[in-house]
Design a protein around this motif. Structure first.
Motif, mmCIF file in Angstrom:
data_model
loop_
_atom_site.group_PDB
_atom_site.id
_atom_site.type_symbol
_atom_site.label_atom_id
_atom_site.label_comp_id
_atom_site.label_asym_id
_atom_site.label_seq_id
_atom_site.Cartn_x
_atom_site.Cartn_y
_atom_site.Cartn_z
ATOM 1 N N GLY A 185 0.771 -1.236 0.000
ATOM 2 C CA GLY A 185 0.000 0.000 0.000
ATOM 3 C C GLY A 185 0.797 1.277 0.000
ATOM 4 O O GLY A 185 0.209 2.353 0.007
ATOM 5 N N VAL A 186 2.111 1.223 -0.019
ATOM 6 C CA VAL A 186 2.924 2.432 -0.060
ATOM 7 C C VAL A 186 2.983 2.933 -1.495
ATOM 8 O O VAL A 186 3.253 2.167 -2.422
ATOM 9 C CB VAL A 186 4.345 2.164 0.473
ATOM 10 C CG1 VAL A 186 5.176 3.442 0.427
ATOM 11 C CG2 VAL A 186 4.285 1.622 1.887
ATOM 12 N N CYS A 187 2.746 4.207 -1.685
ATOM 13 C CA CYS A 187 2.741 4.793 -3.022
ATOM 14 C C CYS A 187 4.124 4.697 -3.656
ATOM 15 O O CYS A 187 5.140 4.845 -2.962
ATOM 16 C CB CYS A 187 2.314 6.253 -2.945
ATOM 17 S SG CYS A 187 2.083 7.033 -4.555
ATOM 18 N N PRO A 188 4.225 4.434 -4.957
ATOM 19 C CA PRO A 188 5.542 4.314 -5.598
ATOM 20 C C PRO A 188 6.431 5.527 -5.402
ATOM 21 O O PRO A 188 7.649 5.390 -5.364
ATOM 22 C CB PRO A 188 5.184 4.115 -7.077
ATOM 23 C CG PRO A 188 3.831 3.492 -7.061
ATOM 24 C CD PRO A 188 3.128 4.090 -5.887
ATOM 25 N N GLU A 189 5.843 6.737 -5.280
ATOM 26 C CA GLU A 189 6.666 7.916 -5.088
ATOM 27 C C GLU A 189 7.327 7.961 -3.710
ATOM 28 O O GLU A 189 8.280 8.709 -3.495
ATOM 29 C CB GLU A 189 5.843 9.198 -5.299
ATOM 30 C CG GLU A 189 5.541 9.518 -6.758
ATOM 31 C CD GLU A 189 4.484 8.596 -7.338
ATOM 32 O OE1 GLU A 189 3.778 7.933 -6.548
ATOM 33 O OE2 GLU A 189 4.372 8.525 -8.578
ATOM 34 N N THR A 190 6.814 7.196 -2.761
ATOM 35 C CA THR A 190 7.360 7.205 -1.403
ATOM 36 C C THR A 190 7.995 5.886 -1.002
ATOM 37 O O THR A 190 8.580 5.796 0.073
ATOM 38 C CB THR A 190 6.248 7.528 -0.387
ATOM 39 O OG1 THR A 190 5.276 6.475 -0.401
ATOM 40 C CG2 THR A 190 5.585 8.847 -0.709
#
Length: 525
Positions: A285-290
């Protein structure tokens, strides 16, 4: 025997059994009270230990920080100099070239000019490299600064480990050598924390390690003396390096041990675990940008805790038990990851797919590079001690926004959430085991098993092969996955960990609470 006596025995080419007591000083009836002498000795010794520990932590911090700052540097300078993907890649790879150059020449500096002045030289080069990077006005000047940073980092690793091993007592040598790794772990975490918590110009970020470096140079030049081993080697007028070939092992046993340790440090799957964890966080669930920032913070925190544990217990537990225990945990973790990947092979491969550059410039060698979302091209960095992590993106919040683009999200996993979190727990357990054993203990043993006469050159030679092996691991990882599948690759690395445990059990000697000369004598005999 003291380390000074050990070194004199090594210079004379004698064994401990042949050493005879020399004329002892007669008893002085009116000598000062014994209690006062002990207090004075312990006071001086404690001051030396505190200062040496401070220097080791600062030196490791500078190394880790200079390596970690690359991830913050690339996305900020690419727009300033209008860099292509190849030029972005060269910013990171120039650091590795500098490290290779220092590994080739570092042994000559450490054994020729002394351990103390090699540390001063490495710190001075780091300051110059940081200044050049901060005030850079051209791309070429930036590359020179990064090259000097890599040179100073690799030279610092060799010089500091050798110096710490030679000035410390037998019962505290492991702690003083491995504390350098703790400083490196903290240094690598620092740019990430500052990057997330503060919004400061990248030039200020580059200036940060200059302060600790100036403090380190002041302590080394004013308060610390040269290694007693190096002093005694200088006093020998008839020094001949050929006489010490037997000390490196009549059958090259010592070189075999050193190369074996470096081989298993590099080829036991750590690069694969970092690549897999990078995508695993995205699946959870972590966004690719982060995801790169979250992965780095999580692994860095775990690493700092594991190295702290290693520093505290290595002189009580011993080198062999630490390596065997860590290798067994690594083997188990990799086997479990391999089984989980085999259960969803198609989706697992999606976790490793590289991101493309923002400007869509053709990549130089796609399979051999590591790409990180948010930065365009993220150069592949070394994976050893002190172990680096994937490059970080530009400053972003740790909480994933709700509008992440679907094309950037990884392939959904077929595993139930419980098994996904089990996989995450397993990769973190692997990082704990690696950072407790093969990561720091390998460098400790390299500083212990070679004789004083060729210790700098020998550790530097092994360090050269270490960086080359690191590049080979990064360049061949994708081909290994294509040949064996991702699950098969992890199972293969698990078997390599088993081989590492067997290698340590059969060949690696226990060096805890032994003088450096006694270790060399045992290897020779």
């Amino acid at each position: 025997m003291s380390d000074d006596e050990d070194t004199s025995v090594l210079i004379d080419g004698k064994t401990e059994t042949k050493l005879k007591p020399i004329n002892k000083a007669p008893n002085i009836p009116h000598a000062p009270p014994k209690v006062d002498q002990n207090v004075s000795v312990f006071t001086v010794r404690n001051h030396c230990i505190v200062l040496s520990t401070t220097v080791a932590i600062l030196s490791g911090f500078e190394f880790g920080y200079d390596l970690g700052i690359c991830s913050y540097l690339v996305p900020n300078v690419k727009n300033v100099f209008q860099l292509t993907c190849q030029e972005e890649h060269m910013i990171g790879i120039s650091w590795i070239f500098g490290a290779l150059l220092a590994s080739v020449l570092g042994g000559l500096l450490v054994d020729g000019f002394g351990r103390k002045w090699a540390i001063v030289c490495s710190t001075s080069l780091m300051i110059i490299g940081s200044v050049l990077t901060a005030i850079t006005s051209s791309y070429t000047m930036l590359l020179i600064g990064r090259l000097m940073g890599g040179f100073s980092g690799a030279l610092s690793t060799v010089a500091q480990c050798v110096y710490a091993a030679e000035i410390s007592q037998e019962h505290h040598r492991g702690r003083l050598v491995t504390i350098y790794q703790l400083g490196a772990a903290l240094g690598f975490l620092a740019p990430t924390v500052v990057n997330v918590a503060c919004n400061i110009p990248w030039q200020v970020m580059v200036w940060i390690p200059v302060g600790p470096a100036l403090i380190q140079i002041s302590i080394v030049t004013i308060f610390l003396s040269e290694s007693p081993h190096f002093k005694l080697l200088q006093m020998s007028q008839s020094f001949d390096t050929k006489r010490y070939s037997c000390a490196v092992g009549s059958s090259w046993e010592t070189v075999f041990l050193a190369l074996g340790l470096v081989f298993f440090q590099q080829f036991t799957g750590r690069f694969a675990v970092l690549r897999y964890a990078h995508g695993l966080f995205a699946v959870l669930g972590v966004c690719p940008e982060t995801v790169a920032t979250v992965t780095t913070i999580a692994f860095s925190f775990v690493k700092v805790c594991a190295v702290c544990l290693c520093v505290c217990v290595i002189d009580r537990l011993g080198r062999r038990p630490a390596l065997i225990l860590g290798g067994t945990c690594m083997m188990t973790s990799l086997a479990l990851i391999g089984v989980l990947c085999a259960m969803e092979e198609g989706q697992a491969l999606g976790l490793l797919r590289p991101q493309v550059c923002d400007d869509h410039t053709p990549l130089p060698t796609g399979d051999g590079l590591h790409y990180s979302s948010g930065t365009g091209l993220a150069p592949m960095l070394p994976t050893g001690a002190p172990p680096p992590f994937p490059l970080l993106p530009t400053p972003v919040p740790l909480v994933a926004p709700q509008n992440c683009e679907e094309e950037d999200t990884p392939t959904p996993s077929n595993l139930p959430p419980s098994l996904q979190y089990l996989a995450l727990f397993t990769v973190l357990c692997y990082e704990v085991a690696y950072s407790f054993s093969l990561g720091p203990v390998t460098w400790l043993l390299l500083a212990e098993i070679f004789p004083a006469a060729v210790r700098g050159k020998s550790v530097s030679m092994v360090c050269t092969l270490y960086w080359l092996a690191d590049l080979l691991v990064g360049a061949t990882f994708v081909h290994v996955v294509h040949a064996f599948t991702l699950g098969g690759a992890f199972l293969m690395y698990s078997v390599m960990c088993l081989n590492a445990v067997i290698f340590v059990f059969l060949f690696i000697p226990e060096t805890r609470a032994k003088s450096l000369h006694l270790i060399a004598q045992e290897l020779k005999n």
